[in-house]
Design a protein around this motif. Structure first.
Motif, PDB file in Angstrom:
ATOM      1  N   ALA A  86       0.827  -1.211   0.000  1.00  0.00           N
ATOM      2  CA  ALA A  86       0.000   0.000   0.000  1.00  0.00           C
ATOM      3  C   ALA A  86       0.857   1.254   0.000  1.00  0.00           C
ATOM      4  O   ALA A  86       0.526   2.251  -0.651  1.00  0.00           O
ATOM      5  N   PHE A  87       1.982   1.232   0.713  1.00  0.00           N
ATOM      6  CA  PHE A  87       2.867   2.400   0.763  1.00  0.00           C
ATOM      7  C   PHE A  87       3.374   2.750  -0.636  1.00  0.00           C
ATOM      8  O   PHE A  87       3.358   3.921  -1.045  1.00  0.00           O
ATOM      9  N   HIS A 119      -5.017   4.531   3.166  1.00  0.00           N
ATOM     10  CA  HIS A 119      -3.567   4.631   3.244  1.00  0.00           C
ATOM     11  C   HIS A 119      -3.072   5.897   2.554  1.00  0.00           C
ATOM     12  O   HIS A 119      -2.193   6.587   3.077  1.00  0.00           O
ATOM     13  N   GLN A 123      -0.929   8.750   4.330  1.00  0.00           N
ATOM     14  CA  GLN A 123       0.444   8.944   3.858  1.00  0.00           C
ATOM     15  C   GLN A 123       0.651  10.313   3.224  1.00  0.00           C
ATOM     16  O   GLN A 123       1.736  10.900   3.330  1.00  0.00           O
ATOM     17  N   TRP A 205      -2.051  -5.836   6.608  1.00  0.00           N
ATOM     18  CA  TRP A 205      -2.235  -4.381   6.633  1.00  0.00           C
ATOM     19  C   TRP A 205      -3.415  -3.999   7.513  1.00  0.00           C
ATOM     20  O   TRP A 205      -4.447  -4.668   7.529  1.00  0.00           O
ATOM     21  N   SER A 207      -5.270  -0.103   9.082  1.00  0.00           N
ATOM     22  CA  SER A 207      -5.227   1.339   9.320  1.00  0.00           C
ATOM     23  C   SER A 207      -5.680   1.692  10.729  1.00  0.00           C
ATOM     24  O   SER A 207      -5.593   2.851  11.143  1.00  0.00           O
TER      25      SER A 207
END
Length: 275
Positions: A86-87, A119, A123, A205, A207
């Protein structure tokens, strides 16, 4: 002297192949050259779904620009050479926006794409105006759906066999399916490696620990009869996100965005316009 008539606006998307961070992606943009003043909507699609699947929604949201892209190995994007997470894909989305001269966007994600939307907002908070999360969860801290629906969702025949999809549509997605009948005809099956890498990208993952710090106005949309992502996951997101509201389409399934397009658009427009 009579004024010249304004040119008619077009809803035809502009497709391009873009190389970003070493990844070649098929990008679709709607209404980027029509002088619209509202922020573009950056859209993250569900797992295995190409951008044509969301085309009816993109076309009807005609008061703002719209941008999305096929994940590696999905739709028109070539297979990924290496895995991603995801990053990395949030970074790719940020670089795409820079390439097209976009400073700020509203962000929306559906299902798997809802995790990407969260994400991206966490971010790159300076990029995000408002957020919409549809039929999605906070990741591994989720309440799982109907086991029958989940098992059929994992079967690749749902992409390549229209008869299989028709037979199991209600079990897979739940809710009223009016208006969603053309969905399968717009889907291009992802490659095996493309689908696998999408699954791997979200393994482990979540959040959840970071959502209390998400300060963007957020609309959470859930289908009351979603067999894949139960509505309680929307309650969890609303509890974790400080400035969030929850909208439940009671007879909607996982594809409520298509089956209840007018109702969904009304809620989305009201949120994006700050109502």
């Amino acid at each position: 002297m009579a004024s010249k008539p304004k040119p008619a606006l077009t809803t035809e998307p502009e497709f391009s192949m873009e190389v970003v961070d070493g990844r070649t992606l098929r990008v679709g943009r709607w209404r980027f050259d029509e002088g619209l003043t509202k922020p573009p909507l950056l859209f993250f699609n569900g797992i295995g779904a190409n951008m044509e699947a969301v085309a009816p929604f993109a076309e009807m949201l005609d008061e703002r620009p719209f941008i999305t892209f096929d994940m590696p190995g999905v739709g028109g994007s070539p297979d990924p050479k290496v895995p991603y997470n995801a990053f990395l894909m949030a970074r790719v989305a940020d670089l795409l926006l820079k390439r097209f001269g976009v400073e700020q966007v509203d962000v929306m994600g559906v299902s798997w794409g809802g995790a990407m939307a969260q994400h991206f907002a966490l971010q790159h908070p300076g990029r995000v105006n408002r957020l919409i999360l549809a039929a999605t969860t906070a990741g591994m801290f989720m309440v799982p759906g109907n086991i029958k629906a989940l098992s059929k969702m994992a079967d690749p025949r749902r992409y390549i066999d229209p008869g299989y999809m028709e037979k199991h549509f209600a079990t897979l997605y739940g809710g009223s399916t009016k208006g969603a009948g053309g969905h399968t005809g717009r889907i291009t099956p992802p490659s095996k490696i493309g689908y696998l890498y999408q699954l791997l990208a979200m393994i482990g993952w979540t959040s959840a620990p970071f959502l209390p710090f998400l300060d963007k106005p957020t609309l959470i949309m859930m289908g009351g009869d979603d067999q894949i992502v139960p509505v309680i996951n929307g309650d969890i997101l609303k509890t974790l996100i400080p400035n969030a509201q929850l909208s439940v389409i009671e007879d909607g399934g996982h594809l409520f965005l298509l089956s209840h397009l007018d109702e969904s658009l009304a809620a989305i427009r009201a949120h994006l316009d700050g109502a």
